[in-house]
Motif scaffolding. Sequence first.
Motif, PDB file in Angstrom:
ATOM      1  N   ASP A   1      -8.404  -0.396 -10.153  1.00 23.51           N
ATOM      2  CA  ASP A   1      -7.631   0.442  -9.454  1.00 23.51           C
ATOM      3  C   ASP A   1      -7.964   1.633  -9.764  1.00 23.51           C
ATOM      4  O   ASP A   1      -7.176   2.773  -9.863  1.00 23.51           O
ATOM      5  N   LEU A   2      -9.345   2.074 -10.056  1.00 24.75           N
ATOM      6  CA  LEU A   2      -9.977   3.445 -10.188  1.00 24.75           C
ATOM      7  C   LEU A   2     -10.812   3.736  -8.928  1.00 24.75           C
ATOM      8  O   LEU A   2     -11.255   2.693  -8.300  1.00 24.75           O
ATOM      9  N   GLU A   3     -10.984   5.030  -8.664  1.00 15.13           N
ATOM     10  CA  GLU A   3     -11.847   5.368  -7.476  1.00 15.13           C
ATOM     11  C   GLU A   3     -12.610   6.586  -8.145  1.00 15.13           C
ATOM     12  O   GLU A   3     -12.243   7.279  -9.108  1.00 15.13           O
ATOM     13  N   PHE A   4     -13.649   6.784  -7.276  1.00 13.83           N
ATOM     14  CA  PHE A   4     -14.465   8.063  -7.690  1.00 13.83           C
ATOM     15  C   PHE A   4     -14.045   9.360  -7.291  1.00 13.83           C
ATOM     16  O   PHE A   4     -13.218   9.327  -6.077  1.00 13.83           O
TER      17      PHE A   4
ATOM     18  N   ALA B   1     -21.230   7.113   3.113  1.00 13.15           N
ATOM     19  CA  ALA B   1     -19.947   7.211   3.850  1.00 13.15           C
ATOM     20  C   ALA B   1     -19.556   5.470   3.906  1.00 13.15           C
ATOM     21  O   ALA B   1     -18.201   5.431   3.466  1.00 13.15           O
ATOM     22  N   ALA B   2     -20.091   4.479   3.864  1.00  6.42           N
ATOM     23  CA  ALA B   2     -19.658   2.997   3.635  1.00  6.42           C
ATOM     24  C   ALA B   2     -19.431   3.099   2.188  1.00  6.42           C
ATOM     25  O   ALA B   2     -18.387   2.362   1.913  1.00  6.42           O
ATOM     26  N   PHE B   3     -20.119   3.593   1.350  1.00  4.18           N
ATOM     27  CA  PHE B   3     -19.738   3.582  -0.256  1.00  4.18           C
ATOM     28  C   PHE B   3     -18.338   4.247  -0.393  1.00  4.18           C
ATOM     29  O   PHE B   3     -17.656   3.470  -1.018  1.00  4.18           O
ATOM     30  N   VAL B   4     -18.362   5.312  -0.002  1.00  2.00           N
ATOM     31  CA  VAL B   4     -16.899   5.984  -0.034  1.00  2.00           C
ATOM     32  C   VAL B   4     -15.938   5.418   0.424  1.00  2.00           C
ATOM     33  O   VAL B   4     -14.621   5.151  -0.164  1.00  2.00           O
ATOM     34  N   GLN B   5     -15.845   4.597   1.565  1.00  2.00           N
ATOM     35  CA  GLN B   5     -14.730   3.897   2.286  1.00  2.00           C
ATOM     36  C   GLN B   5     -14.410   2.808   1.204  1.00  2.00           C
ATOM     37  O   GLN B   5     -13.355   2.282   1.265  1.00  2.00           O
ATOM     38  N   LYS B   6     -15.494   1.990   0.896  1.00  2.00           N
ATOM     39  CA  LYS B   6     -15.401   1.057  -0.139  1.00  2.00           C
ATOM     40  C   LYS B   6     -14.528   1.426  -1.447  1.00  2.00           C
ATOM     41  O   LYS B   6     -13.718   0.734  -2.004  1.00  2.00           O
ATOM     42  N   TYR B   7     -15.096   2.441  -2.238  1.00  2.00           N
ATOM     43  CA  TYR B   7     -14.867   2.723  -3.528  1.00  2.00           C
ATOM     44  C   TYR B   7     -14.146   4.164  -3.728  1.00  2.00           C
ATOM     45  O   TYR B   7     -13.828   4.485  -4.733  1.00  2.00           O
TER      46      TYR B   7
ATOM     47  N   ALA C   1     -16.801   2.075 -20.728  1.00  2.00           N
ATOM     48  CA  ALA C   1     -17.437   0.837 -20.810  1.00  2.00           C
ATOM     49  C   ALA C   1     -16.924  -0.438 -20.863  1.00  2.00           C
ATOM     50  O   ALA C   1     -17.453  -1.331 -20.215  1.00  2.00           O
ATOM     51  N   HIS C   2     -15.660  -0.496 -21.420  1.00  2.03           N
ATOM     52  CA  HIS C   2     -14.853  -1.621 -21.434  1.00  2.03           C
ATOM     53  C   HIS C   2     -14.327  -1.939 -20.156  1.00  2.03           C
ATOM     54  O   HIS C   2     -13.656  -2.965 -19.879  1.00  2.03           O
ATOM     55  N   ILE C   3     -14.110  -1.019 -19.450  1.00  3.11           N
ATOM     56  CA  ILE C   3     -13.650  -1.461 -18.124  1.00  3.11           C
ATOM     57  C   ILE C   3     -14.770  -1.981 -17.377  1.00  3.11           C
ATOM     58  O   ILE C   3     -14.613  -2.952 -16.300  1.00  3.11           O
ATOM     59  N   LEU C   4     -15.898  -1.605 -17.471  1.00  4.62           N
ATOM     60  CA  LEU C   4     -17.209  -2.473 -16.620  1.00  4.62           C
ATOM     61  C   LEU C   4     -17.498  -3.912 -17.272  1.00  4.62           C
ATOM     62  O   LEU C   4     -17.568  -4.777 -16.791  1.00  4.62           O
TER      63      LEU C   4
END
Length: 253
Positions: free
Chosen positions: A23-26, A38-44, A145-148
């Motif tokens: 539940d994190l976003e850039f 744009a597609a990346f932003v829409q997804k993440y 890193a532990h999130i990943l």
Amino acid sequence: MRISIIGVGNMAHYIGERMRFMDLEFVEVMGRDPDKTAAFVQKYGGEARKTIAEMEAMVDIIIVAVKDDAIAECAEQVQNISCKIIVHCSGTKSIDVLGDFSSKAVLWPIFSLNSNRNSPYPNKVPLVIEFQGGSSEKEMFLNFAHILSSVLYEMDVERRGLLHLAAVFSNNYIHHLMVITEEFCEKYNLPFDALKPIIYQTTNQVDKTPLRELQTGPAIRNDQKTLERHMDILKEDHDLLALYQQFVKSIQK
């Protein structure tokens, strides 16, 4: 944790998938291709940026997820952006390529990444990490890193480079052997599907180290007549014949 990323390729998608799961976003996303960005932003999530110069948000971590040869140039352009940690994702580049940031890090996943497919075990993809900087920043980086992934290996550039080479042998070159095999079957009208069980058997043996003791086939048996028969079949394909002979030599030494 506020995170921005430069690049929208395979590595960026891997990080985005894990962040979305948590539940994190850039905050900001910089990509050269407007449609892909744009597609990346829409997804993440995040605000799309066409250039690094347009990035302005104050963030905790900036991830430079670009081709190895572009890392230094990107890092130099990031110098004026307010961030606590800058990270690159190369298996071979030194942490020093990130320049004079007080806290910098490397985060390299040992996995064949492709934005068109997800990892079957995303939180267990091994990550090789390296960090230079303050203790509070290191704690923040390790938390990220532990999130990943739950599997982390801390290594300097020399050991990371050796492991990267091992990864190339174990993934890229084995995959290419499968390509060669598939094309060989097509050439002689053979059913490639008939080989899939033995291919799966081979890959499933990796848990049974040491692997050399499990080697089978005519080379390890020194079955000379079979080896000669194979080489006779390949005599018109000089590259494949040379590859075959090199494998025989390596197995028998």
